[in-house]
Scaffold this motif. Structure first.
Motif, PDB file in Angstrom:
ATOM      1  N   ARG A 237      29.274  59.429  91.847  1.00  0.00           N
ATOM      2  CA  ARG A 237      30.506  59.042  91.047  1.00  0.00           C
ATOM      3  C   ARG A 237      31.762  59.353  92.023  1.00  0.00           C
ATOM      4  O   ARG A 237      32.747  58.841  91.869  1.00  0.00           O
ATOM      5  CB  ARG A 237      30.517  59.996  90.044  1.00  0.00           C
ATOM      6  CG  ARG A 237      29.570  59.484  88.851  1.00  0.00           C
ATOM      7  CD  ARG A 237      29.592  60.318  87.732  1.00  0.00           C
ATOM      8  NE  ARG A 237      28.672  60.049  86.911  1.00  0.00           N
ATOM      9  CZ  ARG A 237      28.063  60.966  86.223  1.00  0.00           C
ATOM     10  NH1 ARG A 237      28.454  61.997  86.191  1.00  0.00           N
ATOM     11  NH2 ARG A 237      26.808  60.549  85.151  1.00  0.00           N
ATOM     12  N   ASP A 238      31.653  60.292  93.025  1.00  0.00           N
ATOM     13  CA  ASP A 238      32.909  60.573  93.729  1.00  0.00           C
ATOM     14  C   ASP A 238      33.215  59.628  94.911  1.00  0.00           C
ATOM     15  O   ASP A 238      32.016  59.627  95.726  1.00  0.00           O
ATOM     16  CB  ASP A 238      32.813  62.020  94.144  1.00  0.00           C
ATOM     17  CG  ASP A 238      34.237  62.521  94.767  1.00  0.00           C
ATOM     18  OD1 ASP A 238      35.061  62.153  94.633  1.00  0.00           O
ATOM     19  OD2 ASP A 238      34.184  63.785  95.556  1.00  0.00           O
ATOM     20  N   ASN A 239      34.078  58.932  95.016  1.00  0.00           N
ATOM     21  CA  ASN A 239      34.376  58.192  96.245  1.00  0.00           C
ATOM     22  C   ASN A 239      34.171  59.003  97.646  1.00  0.00           C
ATOM     23  O   ASN A 239      33.682  58.337  98.502  1.00  0.00           O
ATOM     24  CB  ASN A 239      35.859  57.450  96.249  1.00  0.00           C
ATOM     25  CG  ASN A 239      36.075  56.520  97.110  1.00  0.00           C
ATOM     26  OD1 ASN A 239      34.894  55.704  97.534  1.00  0.00           O
ATOM     27  ND2 ASN A 239      37.233  56.448  97.776  1.00  0.00           N
ATOM     28  N   LYS A 240      34.652  60.258  97.832  1.00  0.00           N
ATOM     29  CA  LYS A 240      34.377  60.877  98.939  1.00  0.00           C
ATOM     30  C   LYS A 240      33.144  61.388  99.426  1.00  0.00           C
ATOM     31  O   LYS A 240      32.661  60.868 100.556  1.00  0.00           O
ATOM     32  CB  LYS A 240      35.295  62.024  98.852  1.00  0.00           C
ATOM     33  CG  LYS A 240      36.939  62.191  98.809  1.00  0.00           C
ATOM     34  CD  LYS A 240      37.417  63.271  98.666  1.00  0.00           C
ATOM     35  CE  LYS A 240      38.965  63.044  98.640  1.00  0.00           C
ATOM     36  NZ  LYS A 240      39.835  64.302  98.720  1.00  0.00           N
ATOM     37  N   ASN A 241      32.198  61.294  98.459  1.00  0.00           N
ATOM     38  CA  ASN A 241      30.614  61.512  98.678  1.00  0.00           C
ATOM     39  C   ASN A 241      30.267  60.347  99.312  1.00  0.00           C
ATOM     40  O   ASN A 241      29.453  60.284 100.317  1.00  0.00           O
ATOM     41  CB  ASN A 241      29.953  61.886  97.273  1.00  0.00           C
ATOM     42  CG  ASN A 241      30.222  63.209  97.158  1.00  0.00           C
ATOM     43  OD1 ASN A 241      30.614  64.026  97.953  1.00  0.00           O
ATOM     44  ND2 ASN A 241      30.023  63.402  96.013  1.00  0.00           N
ATOM     45  N   LEU A 242      30.546  59.122  98.877  1.00  0.00           N
ATOM     46  CA  LEU A 242      30.143  57.607  99.222  1.00  0.00           C
ATOM     47  C   LEU A 242      30.867  57.431 100.845  1.00  0.00           C
ATOM     48  O   LEU A 242      30.026  57.009 101.420  1.00  0.00           O
ATOM     49  CB  LEU A 242      30.584  56.638  98.508  1.00  0.00           C
ATOM     50  CG  LEU A 242      29.939  56.420  96.981  1.00  0.00           C
ATOM     51  CD1 LEU A 242      30.493  55.386  96.168  1.00  0.00           C
ATOM     52  CD2 LEU A 242      28.298  56.258  97.031  1.00  0.00           C
ATOM     53  N   VAL A 243      31.802  57.717 100.894  1.00  0.00           N
ATOM     54  CA  VAL A 243      32.465  57.704 102.269  1.00  0.00           C
ATOM     55  C   VAL A 243      31.730  58.612 103.216  1.00  0.00           C
ATOM     56  O   VAL A 243      31.567  58.307 104.454  1.00  0.00           O
ATOM     57  CB  VAL A 243      34.031  58.123 102.359  1.00  0.00           C
ATOM     58  CG1 VAL A 243      34.509  58.275 103.707  1.00  0.00           C
ATOM     59  CG2 VAL A 243      34.893  56.919 101.295  1.00  0.00           C
ATOM     60  N   ALA A 244      31.626  59.850 102.727  1.00  0.00           N
ATOM     61  CA  ALA A 244      30.663  60.590 103.791  1.00  0.00           C
ATOM     62  C   ALA A 244      29.372  60.206 104.292  1.00  0.00           C
ATOM     63  O   ALA A 244      28.949  60.100 105.209  1.00  0.00           O
ATOM     64  CB  ALA A 244      30.709  62.081 103.178  1.00  0.00           C
ATOM     65  N   MET A 245      28.661  59.263 103.243  1.00  0.00           N
ATOM     66  CA  MET A 245      27.571  59.171 103.442  1.00  0.00           C
ATOM     67  C   MET A 245      27.564  57.782 104.403  1.00  0.00           C
ATOM     68  O   MET A 245      26.990  57.458 105.312  1.00  0.00           O
ATOM     69  CB  MET A 245      26.751  58.557 102.119  1.00  0.00           C
ATOM     70  CG  MET A 245      25.984  59.687 101.342  1.00  0.00           C
ATOM     71  SD  MET A 245      25.362  59.296 100.099  1.00  0.00           S
ATOM     72  CE  MET A 245      26.467  59.776  98.803  1.00  0.00           C
ATOM     73  N   GLY A 246      28.691  56.957 104.131  1.00  0.00           N
ATOM     74  CA  GLY A 246      28.887  55.883 105.146  1.00  0.00           C
ATOM     75  C   GLY A 246      28.984  56.405 106.382  1.00  0.00           C
ATOM     76  O   GLY A 246      28.872  55.720 107.463  1.00  0.00           O
ATOM     77  N   LEU A 247      29.849  57.437 106.615  1.00  0.00           N
ATOM     78  CA  LEU A 247      30.195  57.921 108.134  1.00  0.00           C
ATOM     79  C   LEU A 247      28.966  58.466 108.605  1.00  0.00           C
ATOM     80  O   LEU A 247      28.912  58.212 109.728  1.00  0.00           O
ATOM     81  CB  LEU A 247      31.332  59.057 107.821  1.00  0.00           C
ATOM     82  CG  LEU A 247      32.597  58.501 107.467  1.00  0.00           C
ATOM     83  CD1 LEU A 247      33.436  59.907 107.047  1.00  0.00           C
ATOM     84  CD2 LEU A 247      33.447  57.941 108.358  1.00  0.00           C
ATOM     85  N   LEU A 248      28.209  59.170 107.819  1.00  0.00           N
ATOM     86  CA  LEU A 248      26.643  59.536 108.578  1.00  0.00           C
ATOM     87  C   LEU A 248      26.059  58.147 108.772  1.00  0.00           C
ATOM     88  O   LEU A 248      25.463  58.143 109.742  1.00  0.00           O
ATOM     89  CB  LEU A 248      26.016  60.345 107.578  1.00  0.00           C
ATOM     90  CG  LEU A 248      24.907  60.700 107.796  1.00  0.00           C
ATOM     91  CD1 LEU A 248      24.855  61.741 109.000  1.00  0.00           C
ATOM     92  CD2 LEU A 248      23.963  61.463 106.675  1.00  0.00           C
ATOM     93  N   LEU A 249      26.030  57.213 108.079  1.00  0.00           N
ATOM     94  CA  LEU A 249      25.313  55.985 108.589  1.00  0.00           C
ATOM     95  C   LEU A 249      25.928  55.520 109.599  1.00  0.00           C
ATOM     96  O   LEU A 249      25.140  55.018 110.586  1.00  0.00           O
ATOM     97  CB  LEU A 249      25.411  55.005 107.163  1.00  0.00           C
ATOM     98  CG  LEU A 249      24.543  53.858 107.472  1.00  0.00           C
ATOM     99  CD1 LEU A 249      22.978  54.032 107.851  1.00  0.00           C
ATOM    100  CD2 LEU A 249      24.629  53.044 106.380  1.00  0.00           C
TER     101      LEU A 249
END
Length: 85
Positions: free
Chosen positions: A5-17
């Protein structure tokens, strides 16, 4: 799921990927110019994601936002030119 739900979590996962893709690109194709170009472009996208999501550059007034995006473009182009010469 609350994690997505949190955009920052999705961005963090994208950065990890993106980090994993950069690492794989380096390990498999180091020495090739195209690998360096791909890694530079991935790094630029990662910096833009951090600036937008965590530094909240998008919420700043126009001149500051344009200056930061311009700075990122100049740095990216400088690295690409240095790599290709």
């Amino acid at each position: 799921m609350a994690l997505f739900r949190d955009n920052k979590n999705l961005v963090a996962m994208g950065l990890l990927l993106a980090t994993i893709v950069s690492w794989f690109t380096f390990e498999e194709f180091h020495g090739y110019v195209i690998a360096s170009v791909v890694i530079i472009l991935i790094s630029t996208v990662k910096v833009k994601a951090v600036m937008s999501s965590f530094m909240e550059i998008e919420a700043m007034p126009g001149p500051w936002k344009y200056m930061m995006n311009g700075w990122l473009a100049v740095v990216c182009l400088s690295m690409l030119i240095a790599e290709l010469m």
